[in-house]
Write an enzyme that holds these catalytic residues in place. Structure first.
Site: not given
Lengths: 135, 404
Positions: B138-142
Site C-alpha cells: 500500500t502507499d503507507c506500507y510499500p
C-alpha cells in the site's frame, strides 16, 4: 551361557547373505528374531535376542563383524530422553513389553532397556518425541 | 461459617512472609488430621497445578516494522502460518497450526512433527525462527515480501492468549472398534486396548474450585513459568452440568481463557507436542492459588481423587458421531491405579496430563507465595458458575432462514 538383545546392521553389499544360518550351525547359538527390516538403500537391520555358550557367542559376534555386519547392544539403540519427557504416560499403554512403564502412585515414567524389543511404537506415540532411535 | 478471611488479610501475611501455603495434595491429609475448621484457621492458600495438552492456545506477536514498512497479510514462522488479519505487523500464532508443507494425514497416520506449538516453544527457548511474510503493498506500507530470522527478544510484544485452557474435568477416551484410532487423546488401541484421560485430578485447578468461587476475571496465576492472569471464561465453558455433592462436575465443564507475557515464560512449562494422526498441540503449565477464605472453600480445595469422576467415552462412534452415550463413570483414583474396568474388561490407563509436573507447578507457586513474591487477587468479576444457566450448544446445520 550368555544372552543379549542386539541390533545387527547390514551394509547393502552383504544383505543377501545367510548369516543366521551360520550363527546356528557353526556357533550353536539360539536366535530369537524380534524385528527385521531392509530399507530402500538395501541396508538391513535385524533386532534379535542371541544366546549361547560365552565362547561361541563371542566367536559368532566376531564372525559377523569380520563380514562387515555391525553389532550394537539394543539398549544403546532406543534412548529415552528423560529431560524431554513430560511424564504424560502416553507411551506406557502403547509399549508392548512394559519397557516404558508408569511408576504408581508417583505417576513417573521409567524406561527399562532390558525389556525393550525396539519395536519403535513409542517413537511416534510420544507427544513430546522424547524417545529416540539411534542407528 | 466460623472462619472468615479476606484477600487483604492473606496478602498482608504473604508480604510478611508468614502465609501458610500447601499444595492441593498436601492439604488432603492435613484436613483429615486437623478437621475442616481447624485446618481452615491455619492455612491461608492452597496451590494447584496442571500440565497437559491444551489445543486452544496461541500468542499475539508484534514483529516490529521493517523499513520500508509492510502490512503483513500472509505470515510464516518456521513455515507455520500465523494469522495476519490484524494490524500491520501483528500476528496470532495458533498452537495447532501446521506448516503449509506438512503432508498432514495424506499418508495416514500423519506424524505432525512440527507446528505452531513447537514454534511457541522454540521462541520461548530463545531460538531463532525464520519469518517469511507477504503483502499486497500500500502507499503507507510499500514492502511486498520479507524473509528474516527473528527471536522472541526482537519482538516488541509477545503475549500468550489462550482461549480454552484448564478444562474442569475431561472425558476418558476408549476405543470400542476393531481398528486403532489416532486422536487428540493419543493412540487408542482397538477393543478397549487402553483408556486415556487428561486432568491432574485432585491437583487440577478448577477441580479444587468447582463452583468458581475464587477463580475469576483478573485472577493472578502461574502460566508457563511466570505470572499470568485469567482474562475471561474459556470457550465451551459449560458450568450447567451434573455435579457431585462436593460441587465437582462429573463431565467436562468449566474452562478458562488466560493471558501472560511470553517473554517471561520458561520453555520447561510450554511444550510443543505431536499427536500421531491428529496434529500438533501445546502442553501448557498452569497453577492457580486458592485463597482459603472459609471452610467451604477449603472443603473444595481438599477434594481427593476418590471423589472426582470422569465419563468414559468411546472415540470410534460416541465422540465423533454422537452415537451412544458415555460407557460409564470412573473415579480419578481408579484411573491413577493403572487399570479401570469397562464392559467387564480390565483396561490399562494413561494420563496424557503429567501428574508429577502438575505437582511441581503447585510447589513452585507455593514457594512464590511463601517468599512474598506472588500476591493473590480478588476477581474483578465472577465467571459464570453452576447457577448461571450458561450451556454448551451443539451446532445445527440448517438452510438459510430455517429456525433452530
Amino acid at each position: 551361557m550368555v544372552k543379549h538383545k542386539i541390533v545387527l546392521l547390514f551394509p547393502a553389499t552383504v544383505v543377501e547373505q545367510p548369516f543366521l544360518y551360520h550363527l546356528v550351525k557353526d556357533y550353536n547359538l539360539i536366535i530369537n528374531v524380534l524385528k527385521a527390516n531392509i530399507n530402500p538403500r538395501k541396508e538391513g537391520t535385524l533386532v534379535l535376542e542371541l544366546a549361547g555358550d560365552k565362547e561361541n557367542y563371542d566367536s559368532g559376534i566376531h564372525f559377523l563383524e569380520s563380514r562387515g555386519v555391525k553389532t550394537v547392544p539394543l539398549e544403546q539403540q532406543i534412548v529415552w530422553n528423560e529431560e524431554r519427557c513430560t511424564q504424560c504416560g502416553a507411551c506406557t499403554v502403547i509399549c508392548p513389553t512394559s519397557a516404558l512403564e508408569m511408576i504408581r502412585p508417583e505417576m513417573t515414567v521409567t524406561f527399562n532397556g532390558e525389556k525393550c524389543i525396539a519395536c519403535g511404537h513409542c517413537l511416534k506415540a510420544c507427544p513430546a518425541r522424547a524417545v529416540e532411535e539411534h542407528y | 461459617m466460623k472462619v472468615n478471611r479476606t484477600y487483604d488479610e492473606i496478602n498482608e501475611r504473604i508480604k510478611k512472609g508468614e502465609a501458610v501455603v500447601m499444595t492441593a495434595e498436601e492439604i488432603i491429609p492435613f484436613v483429615e488430621e486437623k478437621g475442616l475448621e481447624q485446618a481452615a484457621r491455619e492455612v491461608d492458600v492452597v496451590t494447584t497445578g496442571t500440565f497437559g495438552p491444551m489445543c486452544s492456545s496461541g500468542a499475539f506477536l508484534n514483529l516490529g516494522h521493517p523499513m520500508p514498512r509492510m502490512r503483513m497479510s500472509e505470515i510464516y514462522l518456521n513455515g507455520v502460518n500465523a494469522y495476519g488479519g490484524i494490524a500491520a505487523v501483528d500476528a496470532y500464532l495458533g498452537a495447532t497450526e501446521i506448516p503449509k508443507t506438512d503432508p498432514a494425514n495424506t499418508n495416514f497416520p500423519g506424524e505432525f512433527n512440527y507446528g505452531g506449538g513447537h514454534v511457541i516453544e522454540d521462541l520461548i527457548a530463545g531460538k531463532e525462527v525464520y519469518l517469511e511474510a507477504y503483502s499486497y503493498g500500500t502507499d503507507c506500507y510499500p514492502r511486498k515480501k520479507l524473509g528474516t530470522y527473528i527471536k522472541l527478544e526482537d519482538m516488541n510484544e509477545a503475549f500468550m492468549f489462550n482461549s480454552r485452557n484448564a478444562y474442569q474435568n475431561y472425558n476418558v477416551a476408549v476405543n470400542l472398534s476393531e481398528k486403532t484410532l489416532y486422536t487428540y487423546m493419543g493412540i487408542l488401541k482397538p477393543n478397549l486396548g487402553n483408556a486415556n484421560y487428561s486432568t491432574s485430578g485432585q491437583l487440577s485447578p478448577l477441580f479444587n474450585d468447582p463452583l468458581l468461587r475464587t477463580t475469576g476475571i483478573g485472577t493472578r496465576i502461574f502460566l508457563g513459568g511466570t505470572e499470568g492472569y485469567v482474562s475471561w471464561y474459556g470457550t465451551q465453558h459449560n458450568p450447567s452440568v451434573n455435579r457431585s455433592e462436593t460441587g465437582a462436575p462429573r463431565t467436562p465443564s468449566g474452562t478458562l481463557s488466560v493471558i501472560g507475557d511470553m517473554k517471561q515464560m520458561d520453555a520447561a512449562w510450554i511444550r510443543g507436542v505431536s499427536f500421531l494422526g491428529y496434529g500438533v498441540s501445546l502442553m501448557v503449565g498452569i497453577g492457580i492459588p486458592i485463597p482459603i477464605l472459609n471452610e467451604e472453600i477449603l472443603r473444595s480445595a481438599a477434594v481427593k481423587d476418590e471423589e472426582l469422576f470422569a465419563p468414559v467415552v468411546d472415540y470410534s462412534q460416541g465422540y465423533p458421531y454422537g452415537r451412544g452415550g458415555p460407557l460409564g463413570e470412573v473415579s480419578y483414583a481408579q484411573l491413577k491405579s493403572g487399570t479401570i474396568v469397562i464392559h467387564d474388561k480390565e483396561v490399562p490407563t494413561a494420563p496424557l496430563s503429567s501428574y508429577p509436573k502438575a505437582k511441581e507447578i503447585a510447589e513452585i507457586l507455593k514457594s512464590w507465595i511463601k517468599e512474598g513474591q506472588f500476591l493473590l487477587t480478588e476477581p474483578v468479576e465472577q465467571l459464570p458458575s453452576a447457577d448461571s444457566g450458561k450451556k454448551l450448544s451443539p451446532m445445527k446445520i440448517r438452510s438459510r432462514g430455517e429456525e433452530n
